[in-house]
Design a protein around this motif. Sequence first.
Motif, PDB file in Angstrom:
ATOM      1  N   MET A  61      -7.192  13.072  24.814  1.00  0.00           N
ATOM      2  CA  MET A  61      -7.064  13.568  23.446  1.00  0.00           C
ATOM      3  C   MET A  61      -8.114  12.909  22.561  1.00  0.00           C
ATOM      4  N   ALA A  62      -8.669  13.670  21.601  1.00  0.00           N
ATOM      5  CA  ALA A  62      -9.633  13.110  20.680  1.00  0.00           C
ATOM      6  C   ALA A  62      -8.966  12.060  19.805  1.00  0.00           C
ATOM      7  N   SER A  63      -9.747  11.071  19.354  1.00  0.00           N
ATOM      8  CA  SER A  63      -9.185  10.012  18.520  1.00  0.00           C
ATOM      9  C   SER A  63      -9.137  10.459  17.066  1.00  0.00           C
ATOM     10  N   PHE A  64      -8.070  10.063  16.374  1.00  0.00           N
ATOM     11  CA  PHE A  64      -7.908  10.391  14.968  1.00  0.00           C
ATOM     12  C   PHE A  64      -7.541   9.127  14.218  1.00  0.00           C
ATOM     13  N   ASN A  65      -7.813   9.152  12.914  1.00  0.00           N
ATOM     14  CA  ASN A  65      -7.365   8.039  12.093  1.00  0.00           C
ATOM     15  C   ASN A  65      -5.845   8.019  12.057  1.00  0.00           C
ATOM     16  N   SER A  66      -5.282   6.842  12.130  1.00  0.00           N
ATOM     17  CA  SER A  66      -3.828   6.711  12.104  1.00  0.00           C
ATOM     18  C   SER A  66      -3.322   6.662  10.671  1.00  0.00           C
ATOM     19  N   TYR A  67      -2.167   7.258  10.491  1.00  0.00           N
ATOM     20  CA  TYR A  67      -1.510   7.182   9.190  1.00  0.00           C
ATOM     21  C   TYR A  67      -0.735   5.882   9.081  1.00  0.00           C
ATOM     22  N   LYS A  68      -0.822   5.262   7.901  1.00  0.00           N
ATOM     23  CA  LYS A  68      -0.037   4.074   7.601  1.00  0.00           C
ATOM     24  C   LYS A  68       0.616   4.243   6.238  1.00  0.00           C
ATOM     25  N   LEU A  69       1.585   3.398   5.981  1.00  0.00           N
ATOM     26  CA  LEU A  69       2.332   3.485   4.731  1.00  0.00           C
ATOM     27  C   LEU A  69       1.408   3.336   3.526  1.00  0.00           C
ATOM     28  N   ARG A  70       1.570   4.209   2.575  1.00  0.00           N
ATOM     29  CA  ARG A  70       0.895   4.069   1.274  1.00  0.00           C
ATOM     30  C   ARG A  70       1.830   3.426   0.265  1.00  0.00           C
ATOM     31  N   CYS A  71       3.057   3.946   0.199  1.00  0.00           N
ATOM     32  CA  CYS A  71       4.038   3.363  -0.716  1.00  0.00           C
ATOM     33  C   CYS A  71       5.426   3.865  -0.388  1.00  0.00           C
ATOM     34  N   SER A  72       6.428   3.144  -0.845  1.00  0.00           N
ATOM     35  CA  SER A  72       7.836   3.554  -0.765  1.00  0.00           C
ATOM     36  C   SER A  72       8.336   3.743  -2.185  1.00  0.00           C
ATOM     37  N   ILE A  73       9.088   4.839  -2.421  1.00  0.00           N
ATOM     38  CA  ILE A  73       9.544   5.170  -3.772  1.00  0.00           C
ATOM     39  C   ILE A  73      11.071   5.231  -3.773  1.00  0.00           C
ATOM     40  N   PRO A  74      11.739   4.226  -4.293  1.00  0.00           N
ATOM     41  CA  PRO A  74      13.210   4.180  -4.281  1.00  0.00           C
ATOM     42  C   PRO A  74      13.827   4.819  -5.511  1.00  0.00           C
ATOM     43  N   GLY A  75      13.511   6.083  -5.792  1.00  0.00           N
ATOM     44  CA  GLY A  75      13.970   6.684  -7.037  1.00  0.00           C
ATOM     45  C   GLY A  75      15.317   7.362  -6.965  1.00  0.00           C
ATOM     46  N   HIS A  76      15.702   7.878  -5.793  1.00  0.00           N
ATOM     47  CA  HIS A  76      16.957   8.633  -5.684  1.00  0.00           C
ATOM     48  C   HIS A  76      18.104   7.745  -5.229  1.00  0.00           C
ATOM     49  N   GLU A  77      19.308   8.165  -5.572  1.00  0.00           N
ATOM     50  CA  GLU A  77      20.505   7.392  -5.243  1.00  0.00           C
ATOM     51  C   GLU A  77      21.169   7.860  -3.959  1.00  0.00           C
ATOM     52  N   MET A  78      20.764   9.029  -3.459  1.00  0.00           N
ATOM     53  CA  MET A  78      21.316   9.564  -2.221  1.00  0.00           C
ATOM     54  C   MET A  78      20.199  10.222  -1.427  1.00  0.00           C
ATOM     55  N   ASP A  79      20.571  10.864  -0.304  1.00  0.00           N
ATOM     56  CA  ASP A  79      19.587  11.499   0.585  1.00  0.00           C
ATOM     57  C   ASP A  79      18.573  12.345  -0.177  1.00  0.00           C
ATOM     58  N   VAL A  80      17.312  12.244   0.242  1.00  0.00           N
ATOM     59  CA  VAL A  80      16.258  13.115  -0.280  1.00  0.00           C
ATOM     60  C   VAL A  80      16.166  14.312   0.652  1.00  0.00           C
ATOM     61  N   ARG A  81      16.492  15.508   0.150  1.00  0.00           N
ATOM     62  CA  ARG A  81      16.637  16.679   1.014  1.00  0.00           C
ATOM     63  C   ARG A  81      15.489  17.669   0.937  1.00  0.00           C
ATOM     64  N   GLY A  82      14.625  17.575  -0.062  1.00  0.00           N
ATOM     65  CA  GLY A  82      13.524  18.522  -0.164  1.00  0.00           C
ATOM     66  C   GLY A  82      12.331  17.936  -0.887  1.00  0.00           C
ATOM     67  N   LEU A  83      11.125  18.357  -0.484  1.00  0.00           N
ATOM     68  CA  LEU A  83       9.873  17.904  -1.095  1.00  0.00           C
ATOM     69  C   LEU A  83       8.913  19.083  -1.214  1.00  0.00           C
ATOM     70  N   ALA A  84       8.083  19.071  -2.251  1.00  0.00           N
ATOM     71  CA  ALA A  84       7.067  20.109  -2.414  1.00  0.00           C
ATOM     72  C   ALA A  84       5.935  19.567  -3.264  1.00  0.00           C
ATOM     73  N   ALA A  85       4.696  19.781  -2.821  1.00  0.00           N
ATOM     74  CA  ALA A  85       3.527  19.393  -3.602  1.00  0.00           C
ATOM     75  C   ALA A  85       3.340  20.364  -4.754  1.00  0.00           C
ATOM     76  N   THR A  86       3.063  19.851  -5.946  1.00  0.00           N
ATOM     77  CA  THR A  86       2.901  20.690  -7.128  1.00  0.00           C
ATOM     78  C   THR A  86       1.455  21.150  -7.283  1.00  0.00           C
ATOM     79  N   VAL A  87       1.274  22.210  -8.057  1.00  0.00           N
ATOM     80  CA  VAL A  87      -0.070  22.648  -8.427  1.00  0.00           C
ATOM     81  C   VAL A  87      -0.601  21.778  -9.561  1.00  0.00           C
ATOM     82  N   PHE A  88       0.287  21.403 -10.446  1.00  0.00           N
ATOM     83  CA  PHE A  88      -0.049  20.534 -11.572  1.00  0.00           C
ATOM     84  C   PHE A  88       1.114  19.587 -11.788  1.00  0.00           C
TER      85      PHE A  88
END
Length: 740
Positions: free
Chosen positions: A1-28
């Motif tokens: 397999m070709a080599s790729f850059n590995s992903y590592k942690l950028r940050c952890s965001i402890p904003g919610h009080e319960m399970d995070v069930r959905g995510l979506a990137a915004t346009v703005f």
Amino acid sequence: MASFNSYKLRCSIPGHEMDVRGLAATVFPEGAFVSVSRDRTGRVWVPNSSSDKGFTEMHSMSGHSNFVSCVCIIAPSETYPRGLVATGGNDNNICVFSLDRPQPLFTLKGHKNTVCTLSSGKFGTLLSGSWDTTAKVWLNEKCMMTLQGHTAAVWAVAILPEQGLMLSGSADKTIKLWKAGRCEKTFTGHEDCVRDLAVISNTEFFSCSNDTSIRRWLVTGECVQVYYSHTNFIYSLAVFPNSQDFISTGEDRSLRIWRQGECSQTIRLPAQSVWCCCILPNGDIVVGASDGIIRVFTEAEDRMASAEDLQAFEDELSKATIDPKTGDLGDIKLEDLPGREHLNEPGNRDGQTRLIKDGQKVEAYQWSVSDGRWMKIGDVVGGSNQQTSKSVMYEGKEYDYVFSIDVNEGGPSMKLPYNVTDDPWLTAHNFLQKNDLSPMFLDQVANFIIENTKGHVVGPAQPAGGDPFTGGARYIPGSSSDTAGFGADPFTGTGRYIPGSGPNPGAPVGVADPFTGGGAYSSAALRQTTNIYFPKTDGVTFEQANSSQIIDIVFPVLDIMRLAVRHPQVNESLCGEAEGVQLCNHLLNLMRPEGRPANQMLALRTLCNCFSGRHGRALLMAQRETVLSRAADLATVCNKNIHIALATLVLNYAGCLHLQPDLEAKAQCLSVASRALETVQDKEAVFRLLVALGTTVASDQTAQDLARSLGVSSQISKYSSVSDPSKVGECCQLLLKELQ
């Protein structure tokens, strides 16, 4: 397999009080995303201006009265240049927000159970899926269509970018392809609940399932590849901009990154359920999990967390507890495990897991290709020596635990007894049934049990126990689990029906009535006039008859009724309150697809002629949904006279609906006309369907948007150059202009 850059942690965001069930990137704003949680909120996160490694909460969105299950972004429009955010919840509703206020702009109501998936398309179209087994198409605050056909919860939906095609995935293990509200194809292959769908292109998509597999499909129906790596339920998928590589998350505590068809990196998280994921424009990956934490991973070195934060994340992961019965580590035998020396041998692939004994403990490690070492991902629990002694009495029996559960805010708490050898999902199910509580609380109660009994044996999942997501048996990874020759119209003596002999009084002088052919037709005259084709609001009827043939045919009564119903008194008598429904049901029975073509055609023509009177119009508008649904099935019958009658029926409905605000009824007209154009060949039938489409969308922006989202423009463009008869091409060009 070709080599790729590995992903590592950028940050952890402890904003919610319960399970995070959905995510979506915004346009703005640029680089921002939205998260939704069981804590009933949605939150907008923007890159931290003081540090590109973190995110700041822009604001919190509220509006749901129960868990928020899913989220998607509706593309920018003239009205909302920054786009909108749509969220679905366990309160059966969809809330739609702008990005600059915490309260919803409006709420969409119509589903009868949890809304668990959303997808947006062009022109503001929104597609939703629900535990009520349906998907719904929404536009401008209205439900335009309901897609029915699945037999269990619809867990995943997606809108393909072109052609007006939509997808739905269900707990019934199937995926369905929809066009103009009709199921065009059913995809089978998954062995358990389909949990998510991800569009690759106009012609391909991914699906993932509780069966631990990911499949790549062509919209034509073929499964072209199956991917295996996960060891438990797979919950979410997201595709990179190159439309080939993708990511997945699941119940095995992992985020997996797939490159060139193989799993190139596995990132374990210190949370059991990794519910959701999305990809930001810069390539960073956002995941949400059952611990309420949002984590962002990056392959850009300048955005990676500090060495201290990376070590803290690894330490947190190493302290996690893993129950082997969840299947996260595959099929293992604790008594056969090697010692710590086994970690001196390098792994074979990224994400490979290895268990070792360290004294009386069992530890789990994962091979990291980028670091060239084994990383501890948790301690394995579940040995019999870790059971606690029963010490809590409840209703005369001993239990390991007796929990107090607060399901209804402000109400009394309820007691839930539990032994560590019990299955938490079955216990939660029995608790809800005993206390007459909604099944929507099932996984909240089960997760409460799991979280509060960590480090102890969680009893084996029982085959008869309910899968909390599908309602079926819980999946344990690794377990065995005669029309062609009908010919000319016998009543007119021709193959093409001409409805009426006189000119249309509404047509400009010197221009032929497109329905009668009367008058001297001139292309030049057409170009000098306004649109003579649509909207057409006066009904088109079948008036001519061959009396000598009526006498000789087998079913003269039906054709005589077809003619008689045009008379006002007969129309009132046959279509009034007393007899109308009975007449309609009789005609619908004659229109069954397996029926005789002569009966089908005469029934359609009778319905068309009913529109000539006030009582007939009222009857057919009241019975619209059933009549159009049955009529649409006749588009597949190879008979041009039936097709002309079908097209006329749709046109008459469109005329009655013109300038009316009934968007759902207009949506059905658009759907039936669009579907009929897939099979109809006769040019007169095509022409009438084009006029029906034009009449439906004329002077109605919402109907125009829906027609665009259904791909009507691309579907009809082939008719724009038709010159024989010229009215087909000219009507098509006018309709295309209307839909620009």
